[in-house]
Design a protein around this motif. Sequence first.
Motif, PDB file in Angstrom:
ATOM      1  N   LEU A 193       0.813  -1.223   0.000  1.00 11.80           N
ATOM      2  CA  LEU A 193       0.000   0.000   0.000  1.00 11.80           C
ATOM      3  C   LEU A 193       0.843   1.269   0.000  1.00 11.80           C
ATOM      4  CD1 LEU A 193      -3.065  -0.675   2.346  1.00 11.80           C
ATOM      5  CD2 LEU A 193      -2.698  -1.336  -0.031  1.00 11.80           C
ATOM      6  N   VAL A 194       2.023   1.212   0.617  1.00  7.91           N
ATOM      7  CA  VAL A 194       2.837   2.423   0.717  1.00  7.91           C
ATOM      8  C   VAL A 194       3.818   2.543  -0.450  1.00  7.91           C
ATOM      9  CG1 VAL A 194       4.526   3.673   2.136  1.00  7.91           C
ATOM     10  CG2 VAL A 194       2.612   2.456   3.235  1.00  7.91           C
ATOM     11  N   PHE A 195       4.542   1.463  -0.707  1.00  9.48           N
ATOM     12  CA  PHE A 195       5.680   1.593  -1.622  1.00  9.48           C
ATOM     13  C   PHE A 195       5.369   1.264  -3.088  1.00  9.48           C
ATOM     14  CE2 PHE A 195       7.775   0.948   2.520  1.00  9.48           C
ATOM     15  CZ  PHE A 195       8.582   2.067   2.523  1.00  9.48           C
ATOM     16  N   THR A 196       4.259   0.592  -3.341  1.00  8.92           N
ATOM     17  CA  THR A 196       4.028   0.129  -4.714  1.00  8.92           C
ATOM     18  C   THR A 196       2.722   0.648  -5.311  1.00  8.92           C
ATOM     19  OG1 THR A 196       5.302  -1.854  -4.204  1.00  8.92           O
ATOM     20  CG2 THR A 196       3.962  -1.919  -6.190  1.00  8.92           C
ATOM     21  N   ASP A 197       1.613   0.388  -4.630  1.00 10.54           N
ATOM     22  CA  ASP A 197       0.303   0.705  -5.213  1.00 10.54           C
ATOM     23  C   ASP A 197       0.147   2.158  -5.696  1.00 10.54           C
ATOM     24  OD1 ASP A 197      -0.245  -1.898  -4.675  1.00 10.54           O
ATOM     25  OD2 ASP A 197      -1.951  -1.528  -3.338  1.00 10.54           O
ATOM     26  N   PHE A 249       1.162   2.801  -9.455  1.00 11.20           N
ATOM     27  CA  PHE A 249       0.500   2.229 -10.639  1.00 11.20           C
ATOM     28  C   PHE A 249      -0.991   2.169 -10.352  1.00 11.20           C
ATOM     29  CE2 PHE A 249      -0.788  -2.293 -10.028  1.00 11.20           C
ATOM     30  CZ  PHE A 249      -0.356  -2.474  -8.719  1.00 11.20           C
ATOM     31  N   ASP A 250      -1.752   1.754 -11.335  1.00 14.34           N
ATOM     32  CA  ASP A 250      -3.200   1.779 -11.231  1.00 14.34           C
ATOM     33  C   ASP A 250      -3.691   0.548 -10.460  1.00 14.34           C
ATOM     34  OD1 ASP A 250      -5.826   2.402 -11.688  1.00 14.34           O
ATOM     35  OD2 ASP A 250      -5.856   1.550 -13.722  1.00 14.34           O
ATOM     36  N   ALA A 251      -3.342   0.453  -9.174  1.00 17.75           N
ATOM     37  CA  ALA A 251      -3.700  -0.731  -8.372  1.00 17.75           C
ATOM     38  C   ALA A 251      -5.196  -0.723  -8.055  1.00 17.75           C
ATOM     39  CB  ALA A 251      -2.891  -0.756  -7.086  1.00 17.75           C
ATOM     40  N   GLU A 252      -5.729  -1.906  -7.899  1.00 20.88           N
ATOM     41  CA  GLU A 252      -7.179  -2.062  -7.786  1.00 20.88           C
ATOM     42  C   GLU A 252      -7.794  -1.284  -6.612  1.00 20.88           C
ATOM     43  OE1 GLU A 252      -8.346  -6.039  -8.433  1.00 20.88           O
ATOM     44  OE2 GLU A 252     -10.411  -5.700  -7.735  1.00 20.88           O
ATOM     45  N   MET A 253      -7.125  -1.282  -5.467  1.00 20.07           N
ATOM     46  CA  MET A 253      -7.736  -0.638  -4.294  1.00 20.07           C
ATOM     47  C   MET A 253      -7.456   0.860  -4.197  1.00 20.07           C
ATOM     48  SD  MET A 253      -7.396  -3.534  -1.312  1.00 20.07           S
ATOM     49  CE  MET A 253      -5.613  -3.576  -1.426  1.00 20.07           C
ATOM     50  N   ASN A 254      -6.702   1.392  -5.142  1.00 22.99           N
ATOM     51  CA  ASN A 254      -6.401   2.830  -5.128  1.00 22.99           C
ATOM     52  C   ASN A 254      -7.648   3.675  -5.332  1.00 22.99           C
ATOM     53  OD1 ASN A 254      -3.666   2.406  -4.919  1.00 22.99           O
ATOM     54  ND2 ASN A 254      -3.225   2.831  -7.090  1.00 22.99           N
ATOM     55  N   ARG A 255      -7.581   4.906  -4.860  1.00 22.86           N
ATOM     56  CA  ARG A 255      -8.554   5.909  -5.314  1.00 22.86           C
ATOM     57  C   ARG A 255      -7.899   7.281  -5.204  1.00 22.86           C
ATOM     58  NH1 ARG A 255     -11.093   8.225  -0.690  1.00 22.86           N
ATOM     59  NH2 ARG A 255     -10.511   7.063   1.173  1.00 22.86           N
ATOM     60  N   HIS A 256      -8.309   8.185  -6.069  1.00 21.52           N
ATOM     61  CA  HIS A 256      -7.858   9.569  -5.951  1.00 21.52           C
ATOM     62  C   HIS A 256      -8.958  10.487  -6.461  1.00 21.52           C
ATOM     63  CE1 HIS A 256      -6.398   8.745 -10.184  1.00 21.52           C
ATOM     64  NE2 HIS A 256      -6.989   9.921 -10.358  1.00 21.52           N
ATOM     65  N   THR A 257      -8.828  11.759  -6.155  1.00 16.85           N
ATOM     66  CA  THR A 257      -9.822  12.734  -6.576  1.00 16.85           C
ATOM     67  C   THR A 257      -9.768  12.864  -8.103  1.00 16.85           C
ATOM     68  OG1 THR A 257      -9.528  13.918  -4.485  1.00 16.85           O
ATOM     69  CG2 THR A 257     -10.617  15.119  -6.278  1.00 16.85           C
ATOM     70  N   HIS A 295       2.346  10.572  -0.871  1.00 15.78           N
ATOM     71  CA  HIS A 295       1.756  10.012  -2.090  1.00 15.78           C
ATOM     72  C   HIS A 295       0.698   8.967  -1.779  1.00 15.78           C
ATOM     73  CE1 HIS A 295       5.531  11.277  -4.539  1.00 15.78           C
ATOM     74  NE2 HIS A 295       4.680  12.271  -4.364  1.00 15.78           N
ATOM     75  N   ARG A 296       1.035   8.073  -0.862  1.00 12.26           N
ATOM     76  CA  ARG A 296       0.111   6.952  -0.654  1.00 12.26           C
ATOM     77  C   ARG A 296      -1.180   7.384   0.026  1.00 12.26           C
ATOM     78  NH1 ARG A 296      -1.067   3.715   4.306  1.00 12.26           N
ATOM     79  NH2 ARG A 296       0.276   4.598   5.927  1.00 12.26           N
ATOM     80  N   ARG A 297      -1.128   8.489   0.794  1.00 13.22           N
ATOM     81  CA  ARG A 297      -2.335   8.963   1.478  1.00 13.22           C
ATOM     82  C   ARG A 297      -3.287   9.701   0.545  1.00 13.22           C
ATOM     83  NH1 ARG A 297      -3.303   6.408   6.267  1.00 13.22           N
ATOM     84  NH2 ARG A 297      -1.472   6.451   7.627  1.00 13.22           N
ATOM     85  N   ILE A 298      -2.811   9.993  -0.675  1.00 12.60           N
ATOM     86  CA  ILE A 298      -3.655  10.718  -1.638  1.00 12.60           C
ATOM     87  C   ILE A 298      -4.030   9.821  -2.821  1.00 12.60           C
ATOM     88  CG2 ILE A 298      -3.679  12.717  -3.222  1.00 12.60           C
ATOM     89  CD1 ILE A 298      -1.795  14.087  -1.117  1.00 12.60           C
ATOM     90  N   LEU A 299      -3.167   8.830  -3.084  1.00 15.17           N
ATOM     91  CA  LEU A 299      -3.381   7.962  -4.252  1.00 15.17           C
ATOM     92  C   LEU A 299      -3.761   6.537  -3.901  1.00 15.17           C
ATOM     93  CD1 LEU A 299      -0.244   9.053  -6.328  1.00 15.17           C
ATOM     94  CD2 LEU A 299      -2.554  10.040  -6.336  1.00 15.17           C
ATOM     95  N   GLY A 300      -3.477   6.095  -2.697  1.00 13.77           N
ATOM     96  CA  GLY A 300      -3.641   4.687  -2.330  1.00 13.77           C
ATOM     97  C   GLY A 300      -4.987   4.387  -1.704  1.00 13.77           C
TER      98      GLY A 300
END
Length: 418
Positions: free
Chosen positions: A181-185, A188-196, A362-367
């Motif tokens: 969740l922190v270093f990879t997702d 890239f367009d990982a399934e559990m990601n979300r962003h505005t 990054h991960r708190r906005i994209l993950g």
Amino acid sequence: ALSEDYQALSPETLGARLGGVEALASRIGPDASAWSVREVGDGNLNLVFIVEGPKGAAIVKQALPYVRLVGESWPLPLTRAFFEYHALTRQAARDPGRVPEIFHYDEAQALIVMEYLSPHIILRQQMMAGRRVAGLGRTLGEFCARTAFRGSDLSMQAPDKKADVALFSGNVELCDITENLVFTDPYFDAEMNRHTAPQLDGVVAELRRDEQLKIAAQHFKRAFTSRAETMCHGDLHTGSIMVTDDQARIIDPEFAFYGPMGFDAGMLIGNYLMACLAMPAHVADDAACTAYQDWLLDVVGETWATFAGEFSRLWHTERTGILYARTLYEDQGDHLASEAALREVLGEIFRDAMGFAGIEMHRRILGLAHIAEFDSIEDPDVRAPLEEKALRLGRTLVLSRAGFAGIDQVIATTRIAA
Ligand code: ADP
Ligand code: MG
Ligand code: MG
Ligand code: MG
């Protein structure tokens, strides 16, 4: 008394099941039917109960066999309570008074009975309300420095350190969460990601095309998986700190692992910086907002200055481990070499911390796991520009980590971004 088989507690069953636990009854009152029990867990993973009675109160935290936020479809082992318990005992020894006192631990039930921190609230809530905490940077800087130094080969005896690394290397599944969740997702367009979306689509595509950024993220993932320098808290964001107006305590170390000395300080600083950039959405008055942002940046500076100062003090007074032995330096009368070695170590921790800070942003906005400072901004056209500032600052921290003269330059860069 508890059965051997694990069973999740509920407010209705807790008194009957834990009434016989002396460590609890002696603090709450002997008659469990007079206890009042509330489930207060607001975290992503576990059950947390406040138990109150005529004599006092305590917290009961119990792991579930799955991720609370997601449900039974995402299993997660009960052993995380084991690692949280062992991490709390080490943190209590390495920085006394900073973590809740443990009253009782039951491995089979995956539960910890601990001190109820009151009237403390979660630091993230305190910050979103625009309230200060006196001494915050000093307390957290000391905690990060003491746990980093005293859990490392600078301080510990090698057999103890290696045994502890072996113990915590069992925390596989929680490390796996961070590794993904922190270093990879986020990259890239990982399934559990979300962003505005669509507001951030452009900058997100830019980051995912950024070769240097993706190399750096994997550099830090490699550090995370392989550099077992010290026991890290592993989840030291502002939701794992409870505060009053002049006190701070640290909770929730279930992600503990042996890793890089700059990991905790970096994650924490990343969270301070996001709070700073999000603040215009939470404090309406411009002058008040700027003043609070200034305070947050003072906390960034104070946290790092305290870390460096306390780490240096321990270097001079507690260097009892196998690394940088005094026989090589002071014992030969060569104090300057010891100071040069200290400067090199602190410089490396600083660069690592800035890298981890940027990746956390990054991960708190994209993950998958976002933070309330941004998520609670309802209007996406207000939220996205603030998030974009954090994404860009995060990238600068990661890629320019070796170019910063020190924390003051990071603060100045944030001021310009904000
Ligand atoms: P999780 O691992 O599920 O995130 P936490 O340990 O973060 O669980 O606890 C969830 C919430 O329970 C915290 O945000 C806090 O509000 C409350 N809490 C946890 N531990 C304590 C404590 N020792 N004293 C007071 N409140 C606590
Ligand atoms: Mg938590
Ligand atoms: Mg929480
Ligand atoms: Mg937790």
